[in-house]
Design an enzyme around this catalytic site. Structure first.
Site, PDB file in Angstrom:
ATOM      1  N   LYS A  47       0.880  -1.174   0.000  1.00  0.00           N
ATOM      2  CA  LYS A  47       0.000   0.000   0.000  1.00  0.00           C
ATOM      3  C   LYS A  47       0.914   1.219   0.000  1.00  0.00           C
ATOM      4  O   LYS A  47       1.654   1.465   0.948  1.00  0.00           O
ATOM      5  CB  LYS A  47      -0.905   0.003   1.230  1.00  0.00           C
ATOM      6  CG  LYS A  47      -1.814   1.219   1.267  1.00  0.00           C
ATOM      7  CD  LYS A  47      -2.939   1.098   2.269  1.00  0.00           C
ATOM      8  CE  LYS A  47      -3.769   2.375   2.251  1.00  0.00           C
ATOM      9  NZ  LYS A  47      -3.815   3.037   3.558  1.00  0.00           N
TER      10      LYS A  47
ATOM     11  N   THR B 134      -9.271   3.568  11.753  1.00  0.00           N
ATOM     12  CA  THR B 134      -9.541   4.398  12.936  1.00  0.00           C
ATOM     13  C   THR B 134     -10.917   4.145  13.538  1.00  0.00           C
ATOM     14  O   THR B 134     -11.057   3.984  14.757  1.00  0.00           O
ATOM     15  CB  THR B 134      -9.445   5.898  12.559  1.00  0.00           C
ATOM     16  OG1 THR B 134      -8.144   6.161  12.055  1.00  0.00           O
ATOM     17  CG2 THR B 134      -9.711   6.783  13.765  1.00  0.00           C
TER      18      THR B 134
END
Lengths: 257, 257, 257, 257
Positions: B98, B208
């Site tokens: 990524k 998150t």
């Protein structure tokens, strides 16, 4: 571990309420409603055909998990609503009624004055009254004061599929209500339903978005999952919105060491 | 009946990708990730502790269903990113990466120029490149042109939990992309994830919102259901948005007859 | 008491920049631009007809208050943009250039990579470079670093009239920019322009919304006032957004005394 | 030329109505209201101090261009409102009244039932009734039916400065109203006021946003211009919103010719 919803004398595992309008046929309607696992299903009195039992909507909804909720759709005054509720109590052997009074033929928005008036009468007559109303926090409190068992504020004009356009007011209604808050009308997609639940709504009512989908059964399942997801998110407490970024990946410093 | 997502040589049943940052402890992280049923889990190279095996994050993520996706979080240039990717290939025995390049310490927004430059190099070196970028449709096409295996446009600044603030541009990206589109950053609630899927995104990455929830395991399950709900809604085709109301209950005329 | 905007060597009283496209005819264009009191007017090189002086757009814009800003609309690469800028410098005797590079024929969105490349070259060649770009805060900083005199992030796809759909990112750009920020593209109504100014944008560029209005002259005046209103609101500091109500009228207690 | 607003027997050049609450002092209030060029200014009966003429608010608002509009702020029932209106007619020698009934001490939202009841009585008693209400289209029609001279739906909770959160319903109210529609409450910035006018509102009422600004006089001017801009934009007809881009600069093909 249960997270049940209680309205009057009934307890619901599912927080997705559905309706019976706009489906292409009765079999489709029945299959989608069963797929949704909805336990409270609203039906317009007009659609109840007590003379032709073969094709009657009630036959298709005769299932142990489903409680029927007759609605007064089509009435324009408190008087008409009370009469419709009395008829539905006779016909469907239930004292539950979804109170809908919309004099306006174009947007089908509810009348606050007539709704409060009818609610007061129906509560006195022993009905479990579930009023469909504008997302008006003061009206919600007044309905609560006359004894309705929940409030059903709209998210957007019915059938518009626009989602929670009344957000600012739904938040106030949810914050101050002592009866369950069920968001009704305007919910057009699973994400809208999840959002309503995340806000703290006790349930949602979805009809058009399931019925007019290309695949109502699949869409019914999607709404079932979305309502569960939103409720779980609400229970687990959402993360707060922040104005500045916070990386979830800690910054690696080793490349510059 | 399968609705699988393929990126490079891997096929995924789950369209919910997760991350490993911000959890209160490793056990919590592992339990939440397993509850999410996520099959692709991003991990910052910095967090991989190859000397202390007891507490290493990899031990906790050593599960047959989980593919690790190392990210280059913390780098500020293409050169640093390429070096980080090479390190992670060594350490984690995967050519997937990524690609995150954010020179900006406050908002952690990605650098379009460095990202394209690094992507071009890494693709040539045989990496499966998954770039995290601004929701810039032209940049997405250019990345596609150099051979990335997907694009990962942001919904809102990372960690903000604000949802799909780049909606107008995500729609364009999804409409014109020939590689999977994974919405990354900004997804703060299950309804946001469902909405991304309803738009036609191929997957979402959530970190998150799960990690900082009061109950990460429950929240992980909520996101799992929400992603499924949004995908099913997309597949079943959402009802169109209307400007005028349409009652789902037919108007009853009998009261006035 | 003056609140002037300076870009390179020029100072502007008006913070409304306009364009010359899409007007029904040249007289209409001229009248609307004069009504807008705009002092910087962008013109596509293609529209400059140096052979037919009668109908040339320049004749109509030959007015002491108006500075012409040639744009590179129609180019798809940095190389083409540099060539177009050089041509326009020759033709219009100005080293100002609005840098627009959009390889995408459908949405006409700008290319971040080519724009930065061309900006770097043009700055070195002595141009005052005003780049039209996505609302990408990192790209804005990089452009600033190579010496552009302002940044022109888009509010929404050009010609869409959707307003400030990039709000979250415009706020970041404005907060961290050391050069003037001019919101370009997507502004479809006077309220959009006022809103951009309230956010702290230094100016806006409006073309389509004026040109295609039923009454371009009146609409030009409306935008002039809206830009002034937004700027004055910004200077006077907006009232904060509150979550609970605060009556502006004090509660009277005397009725209950 | 003329674009006047008529309510009952009065004609207004300015479509910006203002209020007198929350200003830091009376001089500030007077100066800001004069700068706004507002011709209709609402005042709470409580603030009218008929015994201390020196500091009375009326002294400061004694100006030929200003019509005073007493409001019933602070009352909680129709009965209290009618009494307050009668008192204000005596004290201020005007039969105009802004009807505000808010039993809710936290959000100060209006009561639809009591408002309709009071409106009906006050109209019969010869008042020019201007009711402050939720953006409820059905309620607006019912108020129109009992003879109010305008409707004043809220944009957002009073003092919240959140803007037109009731947009979907304001559009319906404006489309179907036969009396002027004045957006009241929630307008927090000049762009909000411009937006209300662009929608076709006949006027706006702004108080908090001007009074609590750091520079009320400048903010008052900003609102004046914004209301003019929005109205002019409405009259000139806004450009339609488009889903695909349309360049305002024609594509130049010559570089590739």
């Amino acid at each position: 571990m249960s997270d049940l919803l209680t309205i009057a004398d009934k307890t619901f595992s599912s927080r997705l309420f559905t309706g019976t309008g706009k489906f292409s046929n009765s079999q489709n309607m029945r299959d989608a409603i069963l797929a949704s696992e909805s336990e409270l299903v609203t039906v317009a009195l007009k659609r109840v055909n007590t003379t032709d039992l073969e094709d009657d909507i009630l036959t298709h909804l005769n299932h142990s998990s489903i409680h029927l909720l007759p609605n007064t759709s089509g009435v324009r005054t408190a008087e008409e609503a009370v009469f419709a509720a009395q008829l539905s109590r006779e016909a469907l052997h239930t004292n539950w009624v979804k109170l809908e009074i919309h004099p306006d033929p174009k947007y089908l928005l509810p009348d606050p004055i007539e709704t409060l008036k009818a609610a007061e009468i129906l509560v006195k007559e022993g009905f479990v009254v579930m009023p469909y109303i504008h997302a008006d926090p003061v009206l919600c409190k007044r309905l609560e004061d006359v004894g309705v068992q929940c409030v059903m504020p709209l998210g957007a004009p019915i059938g518009s599929n626009k989602g929670l356009k009344t957000l600012e007011f739904l938040e106030i209604i949810i914050a101050q209500s002592n009866v369950p808050v069920i968001v009704d009308a305007g919910i057009g997609s699973p994400s809208h339903a999840a959002f309503a639940m995340e806000l703290g709504a006790d349930a949602v009512l979805v009809n058009t978005a399931i019925a007019v989908s290309q695949n109502p059964i699949e869409m019914a399942k999607a709404f079932k999952l979305a309502v569960q997801a939103g409720r779980m998110g609400y229970n687990a407490k959402l993360a707060p919105i922040k104005q500045t970024a916070e990386a979830s990946s800690p910054l690696t410093s080793f490349l510059n060491a």
